[in-house]
Scaffold this active site. Structure first.
Site, PDB file in Angstrom:
ATOM      1  N   HIS A  44      81.011   3.504  87.585  1.00 45.66           N
ATOM      2  CA  HIS A  44      81.721   4.517  87.560  1.00 45.66           C
ATOM      3  C   HIS A  44      81.184   5.936  87.148  1.00 45.66           C
ATOM      4  CE1 HIS A  44      83.292   3.654  83.926  1.00 45.66           C
ATOM      5  NE2 HIS A  44      83.780   5.076  84.403  1.00 45.66           N
ATOM      6  N   HIS A  47      77.609  11.161  84.543  1.00 44.73           N
ATOM      7  CA  HIS A  47      76.585   9.967  84.671  1.00 44.73           C
ATOM      8  C   HIS A  47      77.582   8.642  84.797  1.00 44.73           C
ATOM      9  CE1 HIS A  47      79.400   9.913  80.657  1.00 44.73           C
ATOM     10  NE2 HIS A  47      78.441   8.288  80.970  1.00 44.73           N
TER      11      HIS A  47
END
Ligand code: A2P
Length: 223
Positions: A69, A154
């Site tokens: 995620h 990220h």
């Protein structure tokens, strides 16, 4: 009778769809395999292993935890600053459960973390919390305010032993600051996937020739 407060999650973020997680894991593991065999990487192997060891299996070196995620807001079940306010934002409520496409533009490796850089769209940036890039930074990481908003976005792909995933964002920011400062002595190498740069102290950055897209759901996660 007082109303019970709704519970806050560990974090809000974009969770990659299960089949996309598998695809991204394969793609990124292939990159680690290739990196492992590059002469340039072998030359700086001691950044990762210490002087004695002569070999390293990067795939074993990094450990993945939890679902892939991109964290938008770390809430720590309400203990993190601004968690409640974030959960109550109109845009968060409206976007919750919706599907979107994340654009992965780079991969990076350090002795601590392995991550994928995400370029958030204007739409996705509306869900990026105010001060999200500078939250809880180690005091040594200065100048982050000068980077574009959302620079920290990220996906953590793996961490080395005893390293917490929060480190991945710090490593990305540090790399971006070095790149912005025109870090001297950077070696660059053209790979099939893109341009690989070495930024010293075991920091490797692969700018992808073509962004990799990953379908994700904006949602929340609790352990
Ligand atoms: P990341 O987004 O880099 O993967 P943990 O398991 O340590 O509680 O972390 C859960 C998730 O929240 C991880 O994805 C982690 O990092 C992220 N995270 C943890 N602490 C923070 C923080 N202080 N700020 C932003 N994200 C955090």
């Amino acid at each position: 009778q007082p109303q019970k407060e709704p519970e806050l999650p560990l974090f809000f973020g974009w969770l990659l769809l299960p089949e996309v997680q598998e695809r991204i894991k394969c793609y990124t593991m292939d990159f680690l395999k290739t990196l492992d065999t590059l002469e340039a990487f072998k030359k700086h192997l001691s950044d990762f292993t210490g002087e004695a060891e002569k070999t390293l299996d990067l795939e074993q070196y990094f450990e993945a935890k939890g679902p892939l995620h991109c964290t938008a807001k770390y809430c720590d079940y309400g203990k993190a600053e601004g968690a409640k306010e974030y959960a109550e934002e109109q845009v968060v409520k409206e976007s919750y459960g919706g599907q979107t496409e994340l654009s992965v533009t780079a991969l990076f490796v350090t002795p601590r973390t392995f991550g994928a850089r995400v370029a958030l769209t204007e739409e996705q940036l509306k869900l990026w919390p105010t001060g999200g890039d500078t939250e809880c930074l180690p005091p040594t990481l200065t100048g982050v305010d000068a980077l574009p908003v959302g620079s920290r976005a990220h996906v953590t792909l793996g961490c080395s032993a005893s390293v917490e995933p929060v480190q991945t964002g710090f490593d990305l920011l540090e790399i971006l600051l070095l790149k912005q400062g025109g870090q001297e002595g950077t070696t660059e190498e053209e790979m099939e996937l893109g341009t690989l740069s070495y930024l010293g102290q075991g920091r490797w950055y692969l700018a992808l020739r073509e962004a990799v897209t990953a379908d994700a759901t904006f949602s929340s996660y609790s352990d």
